[in-house]
Design an enzyme around this catalytic site. Structure first.
Site, short mmCIF file in Angstrom:
data_model
loop_
_atom_site.label_atom_id
_atom_site.label_comp_id
_atom_site.label_asym_id
_atom_site.label_seq_id
_atom_site.Cartn_x
_atom_site.Cartn_y
_atom_site.Cartn_z
N MET A 29 16.26 14.53 41.48
CA MET A 29 16.29 15.79 40.74
C MET A 29 14.91 16.08 40.13
O MET A 29 14.79 16.94 39.25
CB MET A 29 17.36 15.75 39.64
CG MET A 29 18.76 15.56 40.24
SD MET A 29 20.06 16.22 39.21
CE MET A 29 19.87 15.21 37.75
N HIS A 36 11.78 6.68 40.75
CA HIS A 36 11.79 7.47 41.99
C HIS A 36 10.71 6.98 42.96
O HIS A 36 10.93 6.89 44.17
CB HIS A 36 11.48 8.94 41.71
CG HIS A 36 12.43 9.61 40.75
ND1 HIS A 36 12.03 10.12 39.54
CD2 HIS A 36 13.76 9.88 40.85
CE1 HIS A 36 13.07 10.69 38.93
NE2 HIS A 36 14.13 10.54 39.70
N GLY A 146 18.86 4.25 43.65
CA GLY A 146 18.59 3.25 42.62
C GLY A 146 19.88 2.67 42.04
O GLY A 146 20.85 3.39 41.88
N ASP A 149 21.78 4.18 38.76
CA ASP A 149 23.02 4.95 38.82
C ASP A 149 24.00 4.17 39.69
O ASP A 149 24.27 4.53 40.84
CB ASP A 149 22.73 6.34 39.39
CG ASP A 149 21.72 7.07 38.54
OD1 ASP A 149 22.11 7.64 37.52
OD2 ASP A 149 20.51 7.03 38.87
N SER A 184 13.77 6.97 33.16
CA SER A 184 14.68 8.08 33.44
C SER A 184 14.01 9.38 33.04
O SER A 184 13.27 9.42 32.06
CB SER A 184 15.97 7.89 32.64
OG SER A 184 16.72 9.09 32.63
P1 AMP Z 1 17.62 11.33 39.68
O1 AMP Z 1 16.41 12.15 39.89
O2 AMP Z 1 17.81 10.87 38.27
O3 AMP Z 1 18.86 11.97 40.27
O4 AMP Z 1 17.42 9.98 40.49
C1 AMP Z 1 17.12 9.99 41.86
C2 AMP Z 1 17.20 8.59 42.41
O5 AMP Z 1 16.30 7.74 41.71
C3 AMP Z 1 18.60 7.96 42.23
O6 AMP Z 1 18.90 7.20 43.38
C4 AMP Z 1 18.41 7.08 41.04
O7 AMP Z 1 19.30 5.99 40.98
C5 AMP Z 1 16.99 6.61 41.24
N1 AMP Z 1 16.46 6.15 39.95
C6 AMP Z 1 16.39 6.86 38.80
N2 AMP Z 1 15.89 6.09 37.81
C7 AMP Z 1 15.66 4.87 38.35
C8 AMP Z 1 15.16 3.63 37.84
N3 AMP Z 1 14.79 3.48 36.58
N4 AMP Z 1 15.05 2.59 38.69
C9 AMP Z 1 15.43 2.72 39.99
N5 AMP Z 1 15.90 3.85 40.53
C10 AMP Z 1 16.01 4.91 39.73
#
Ligand code: AMP
Length: 279
Positions: A29, A36, A146, A149, A184
């Protein structure tokens, strides 16, 4: 790095690339951070082409959640993605993803009733629908998710298995800040004082790990100790702390080594943070 906004153009590009190349896909996102980028780097190692999508998916936000205020910074995302080795950065528009008469959804039924799904009933239906759409558009050989989640990863794996999707889901470790807070995009919401308190999630998980390592397997006792730690930090309110089996997410009375997910969601001020460990 190529930037694509149009869904049909992305679909055609992937179709052409697939003739002789493998595609690794990182759905996000945006408001990119080290979490990411670690996914993108792994994708680069394992595939010929890395596609990253940046799409704040309205379908997974409920009324009153932070869809409008979710941090967005396209220029910065472009720079960071390019540095991490992304070949194609896909920025679909909301109108292109969800035209007015959109009416088809993907729903994983049981795994989504607990944990994040219990607190956010519409969330996973939105996630699986958008991930399914993105898989159909990007046609990846591998997709990177990741463990941050954790339930999302488990639910997406189930969708892929149940619907025979031809993509390998690659789970990736949680990236953390120096003090242990999981990176995050939402950490951006925390003020200085809240940021100090936010470490409580990691501290509670660390305590849980230590207790298990010292032989405490009773989950109630572990959760009580975690609650005590979190409550000792200001600005915190626990949404849930839960210990579940990793395959079916059934709550556990006793830790089952190698099959246990310890997860929690905590409000720090107004910001809801999640974290977990697998053990
Ligand atoms: P998001 O943009 O928050 O939807 O995350 C996109 C992807 O990045 C998802 O697969 C998350 O699990 C992964 N992700 C977000 N934060 C982390 C983190 N701290 N460590 C590893 N993967 C992450």
């Amino acid at each position: 790095m190529k930037i694509v906004e149009d869904v049909k153009e992305m679909q055609k590009l992937s179709k052409d690339l697939k003739r002789d190349k493998t595609i690794g896909f990182v759905p996000t996102m945006g408001f990119l951070h080290e979490g990411h980028l670690s996914l993108a780097r792994k994708a680069k190692e394992q595939n010929d082409i890395v596609v990253m999508s940046v799409f704040v998916n309205p379908l997974q936000f409920a009324e009153g959640e932070d869809f409008d205020t979710y941090p967005r910074d396209r220029k910065r995302d472009e720079e960071l993605a390019e540095k991490a080795g992304v070949d194609i950065l896909f920025f679909p528009s909301e109108e292109d993803m969800y035209p007015e008469d959109f009416q088809t959804h993907v729903n994983v039924e049981k795994l989504t009733q607990v944990l994040e799904g219990a607190s956010r009933p519409l969330f996973f239906k939105g996630v699986t629908t958008v991930v399914c759409k993105l898989f159909n558009i990007v046609k990846p050989d591998r997709a990177y998710f990741g463990r941050k989640d954790a339930q999302q990863l488990i639910v997406v794996k189930k969708m892929v298995e149940d619907l025979n999707m031809d993509v390998e889901i690659v789970p990736m470790p949680i990236v953390r800040e120096q003090d242990g807070l999981a990176t995050s995009s939402r950490n951006r919401y925390l003020n200085e004082e809240e940021r100090k308190s936010a470490v409580c999630l990691y501290k509670a998980l660390k305590k849980a790990r230590q207790m298990v390592e010292k032989g405490t397997l009773d989950t109630k006792t572990i959760i009580q100790n975690m609650e005590k730690i979190i409550s000792s930090y200001p600005f915190t309110r626990i949404d849930y702390i839960s210990i579940n089996r990793t395959d079916d997410l059934k709550p556990l009375k006793h830790i089952e080594t190698g099959k246990t997910l310890i997860s929690l969601a905590v409000f720090v001020g107004k910001t809801r943070l999640i974290d977990n460990i697998w053990m």
